[in-house]
Design an enzyme around this catalytic site. Sequence first.
Site, mmCIF file in Angstrom:
data_model
loop_
_atom_site.group_PDB
_atom_site.id
_atom_site.type_symbol
_atom_site.label_atom_id
_atom_site.label_comp_id
_atom_site.label_asym_id
_atom_site.label_seq_id
_atom_site.Cartn_x
_atom_site.Cartn_y
_atom_site.Cartn_z
ATOM 1 N N LYS A 76 0.935 -1.014 0.120
ATOM 2 C CA LYS A 76 0.218 -0.146 -0.083
ATOM 3 C C LYS A 76 0.712 1.417 0.085
ATOM 4 O O LYS A 76 0.521 2.329 -0.649
ATOM 5 C CB LYS A 76 -0.823 0.035 1.357
ATOM 6 C CG LYS A 76 -1.546 1.295 1.521
ATOM 7 C CD LYS A 76 -2.467 1.236 2.700
ATOM 8 C CE LYS A 76 -1.430 1.497 4.111
ATOM 9 N NZ LYS A 76 -1.346 3.110 4.536
ATOM 10 N N ASN A 77 1.848 1.382 0.922
ATOM 11 C CA ASN A 77 2.688 2.359 1.080
ATOM 12 C C ASN A 77 3.726 2.922 -0.244
ATOM 13 O O ASN A 77 4.065 3.936 0.079
ATOM 14 C CB ASN A 77 3.562 2.648 2.505
ATOM 15 C CG ASN A 77 2.463 2.792 3.591
ATOM 16 O OD1 ASN A 77 1.068 2.838 3.356
ATOM 17 N ND2 ASN A 77 2.707 2.632 4.871
ATOM 18 N N CYS A 129 -4.283 12.947 13.472
ATOM 19 C CA CYS A 129 -5.057 11.564 13.150
ATOM 20 C C CYS A 129 -4.682 10.852 14.480
ATOM 21 O O CYS A 129 -4.378 11.215 15.497
ATOM 22 C CB CYS A 129 -4.447 10.931 11.913
ATOM 23 S SG CYS A 129 -2.917 10.108 12.243
ATOM 24 N N ARG A 159 1.298 14.614 13.641
ATOM 25 C CA ARG A 159 1.656 14.636 12.475
ATOM 26 C C ARG A 159 1.830 15.903 11.436
ATOM 27 O O ARG A 159 0.819 16.076 10.640
ATOM 28 C CB ARG A 159 0.764 13.557 11.457
ATOM 29 C CG ARG A 159 0.799 12.160 12.338
ATOM 30 C CD ARG A 159 0.046 10.975 11.717
ATOM 31 N NE ARG A 159 0.654 10.560 10.351
ATOM 32 C CZ ARG A 159 0.113 9.740 9.602
ATOM 33 N NH1 ARG A 159 -0.866 8.934 9.792
ATOM 34 N NH2 ARG A 159 1.043 9.151 8.647
ATOM 35 N N ASP A 183 4.716 0.513 12.002
ATOM 36 C CA ASP A 183 3.568 -0.106 11.350
ATOM 37 C C ASP A 183 3.448 -1.663 11.933
ATOM 38 O O ASP A 183 2.490 -2.143 11.653
ATOM 39 C CB ASP A 183 3.597 -0.120 9.978
ATOM 40 C CG ASP A 183 3.291 1.505 9.371
ATOM 41 O OD1 ASP A 183 2.993 2.035 10.279
ATOM 42 O OD2 ASP A 183 3.756 1.729 8.335
ATOM 43 N N ARG A 227 -8.762 -0.410 4.404
ATOM 44 C CA ARG A 227 -7.824 0.428 3.835
ATOM 45 C C ARG A 227 -6.449 0.033 3.552
ATOM 46 O O ARG A 227 -5.766 0.455 2.550
ATOM 47 C CB ARG A 227 -7.643 1.721 4.797
ATOM 48 C CG ARG A 227 -9.014 2.563 5.404
ATOM 49 C CD ARG A 227 -8.463 3.734 6.149
ATOM 50 N NE ARG A 227 -7.382 4.420 5.479
ATOM 51 C CZ ARG A 227 -7.104 5.554 6.126
ATOM 52 N NH1 ARG A 227 -7.373 5.862 7.131
ATOM 53 N NH2 ARG A 227 -6.173 6.055 5.298
HETATM 54 N N1 EPU Z 1 7.058 14.351 10.739
HETATM 55 C C1 EPU Z 1 7.176 15.782 11.200
HETATM 56 N N2 EPU Z 1 6.902 16.836 10.350
HETATM 57 C C2 EPU Z 1 6.826 16.483 8.914
HETATM 58 C C3 EPU Z 1 6.650 15.001 8.780
HETATM 59 C C4 EPU Z 1 6.506 14.237 9.581
HETATM 60 O O1 EPU Z 1 7.738 16.313 12.300
HETATM 61 O O2 EPU Z 1 6.717 17.415 8.282
HETATM 62 C C5 EPU Z 1 7.104 13.335 11.853
HETATM 63 C C6 EPU Z 1 5.772 12.758 11.976
HETATM 64 O O3 EPU Z 1 4.895 13.387 12.865
HETATM 65 C C7 EPU Z 1 6.261 11.486 12.692
HETATM 66 C C8 EPU Z 1 7.680 11.165 12.020
HETATM 67 O O4 EPU Z 1 8.079 12.400 11.615
HETATM 68 O O5 EPU Z 1 6.620 11.531 14.149
HETATM 69 C C9 EPU Z 1 7.626 10.223 10.894
HETATM 70 O O6 EPU Z 1 6.404 10.483 9.866
HETATM 71 P P1 EPU Z 1 6.612 10.096 8.201
HETATM 72 O O7 EPU Z 1 6.361 11.542 7.588
HETATM 73 O O8 EPU Z 1 7.634 9.394 8.131
HETATM 74 O O9 EPU Z 1 5.001 9.516 8.295
HETATM 75 P P2 EPU Z 1 4.267 9.616 6.929
HETATM 76 O O10 EPU Z 1 5.039 9.657 5.724
HETATM 77 O O11 EPU Z 1 3.104 10.283 7.072
HETATM 78 C C10 EPU Z 1 4.360 6.906 6.401
HETATM 79 C C11 EPU Z 1 3.386 5.590 6.092
HETATM 80 C C12 EPU Z 1 2.964 5.421 7.556
HETATM 81 C C13 EPU Z 1 4.243 4.959 8.511
HETATM 82 C C14 EPU Z 1 5.174 6.114 8.494
HETATM 83 C C15 EPU Z 1 6.455 5.670 9.311
HETATM 84 C C16 EPU Z 1 2.354 5.993 4.276
HETATM 85 C C17 EPU Z 1 0.966 6.234 3.379
HETATM 86 N N3 EPU Z 1 2.331 5.996 5.342
HETATM 87 O O12 EPU Z 1 3.662 7.962 6.995
HETATM 88 O O13 EPU Z 1 2.110 4.378 7.588
HETATM 89 O O14 EPU Z 1 3.601 4.722 9.813
HETATM 90 O O15 EPU Z 1 5.477 6.667 7.144
HETATM 91 O O16 EPU Z 1 7.157 4.903 8.687
HETATM 92 O O17 EPU Z 1 3.331 5.674 3.691
HETATM 93 C C18 EPU Z 1 0.414 2.789 7.933
HETATM 94 O O18 EPU Z 1 0.382 2.625 6.720
HETATM 95 O O19 EPU Z 1 -0.650 2.589 8.469
HETATM 96 C C19 EPU Z 1 1.004 4.183 8.269
HETATM 97 C C20 EPU Z 1 0.445 5.084 9.251
#
Ligand code: EPU
Length: 430
Positions: free
Chosen positions: A22-23, A126, A131, A317, A409
Amino acid sequence: MDRIKISGGRPLNGTIPISGAKNAALPLMIASLLTSDQLTLKNVPNLADVNLLARILRNHGVDHSVDGKRAGPTPHLGETFHFTARDIVDTTAPYEMVSRMRASFWVLGPLLARMGETRVSLPGGCAIGTRPVDLHLMGLKALGAEIDIDGGYVMARAPNGLKGGRITFAKVSVGATHNVLMAACLAKGESVIENAACEPEVGDVAECLVKMGARIEGIGTPTLRIEGRDRLEGATHTVLPDRIETGTFAFAVAATGGDIVLEGARKPLVEAALAALERTGVSVTEVEGGIRVSRNGSAIEPIDRIETQPFPGFPTDLQAQLMALVTMARGTSTIRETIFENRFMHVQELARLGADIQLQGDTATVRGVKRLRGAQVMATDLRASVSLVIAALMAEGETTINRVYHLDRGFERLEAKLARCGAQIERVTG
Ligand code: EPU
């Protein structure tokens, strides 16, 4: 709303095919915005999130079809999707869409890079944490974007196009890496992203971008060098197998006992999770075409300390799934969540099944209990929900999991995959 009913206590035996990730599928679909040519994605999982993102992309003008046909309600398991963003008709990603799926925020970089302007709703918080998106915005500003926040929207402009820049992320972010990487592919000149996420899904997207004509060095490492191009072309790419689904089913068989081959799974994508599993006394072997996981008769050993980390560390995850497993370990385990500040919503639900878990700050202490008992529980987010499935498979009696749309999802045909290996699991529609 659908519910899932599980009668626990049965081992899992057989084979489980692992779907496309998915990701990876979601950002790969978004990458189609970068070109007016056709992007063909193979092995796309049939998930609610994929279908929703396809609808969101259609609003921007992305035409999509499935295996030569128009996309429709028919199931398209592991299907081939064709995306064509010949003309971008709308550069706004509205709140109604982005709030339903956070990953759709990642259209920001590609739309800005291709169209010179975009307006994308802030996604909001969320169930697993606040986030923020500061890293995404910082990265795009470093490429020359002018960014304002107005009325809950990110208004981004680059009237003369984006320019290559140097970005050092203060924290590893999967989404910010996707966003800035995709934008940098169409920026003028060289960009360098330091402390980029090394998650395999980022690598998969980068490989696809290279097929589309992007010049990217350092794929799979924390330093990505991108030489921007005027335009990208169409390509065909196969989505890599889902490492979180792989880990989830591996944890499920560890929980119930039995012997399962995870078909299509790739061990290098899940080393940290499998190493944790081996610490609990489970046997893991690489077999042709997949991974075999078995536990026959032995007790579940506790894990004295494990913490979630960016790849190649133990993935956040899979944290909830590991926690479900060790609720019945013979001893005490500690699990520290370092990625998201609030990813413990499953704790109270696991407690409803009889788990003994104490939370202190970012650390959960799980004292193994002799038995879990079926109960009504509520799914709160995708990974929390599937941890309840694992716990229910271990529990005595019947468990009903409410709000299973979270599962839909991100897990393709979850009940069918488990049922064919001996689980007593059924969906109650209503
Ligand atoms: N963060 C910040 N600032 C930003 C972006 C992120 O502080 O601008 C923080 C977040 O709050 C968090 C950390 O950095 O504490 C990591 O967040 P990241 O940006 O890596 O997460 P994401 O890209 O929103 C993806 C996956 C998540 C997975 C995370 C971590 C997808 C669609 N989502 O989210 O997957 O947990 O990376 O590996 O790829 C899931 O599939 O259930 C899921 C939540």
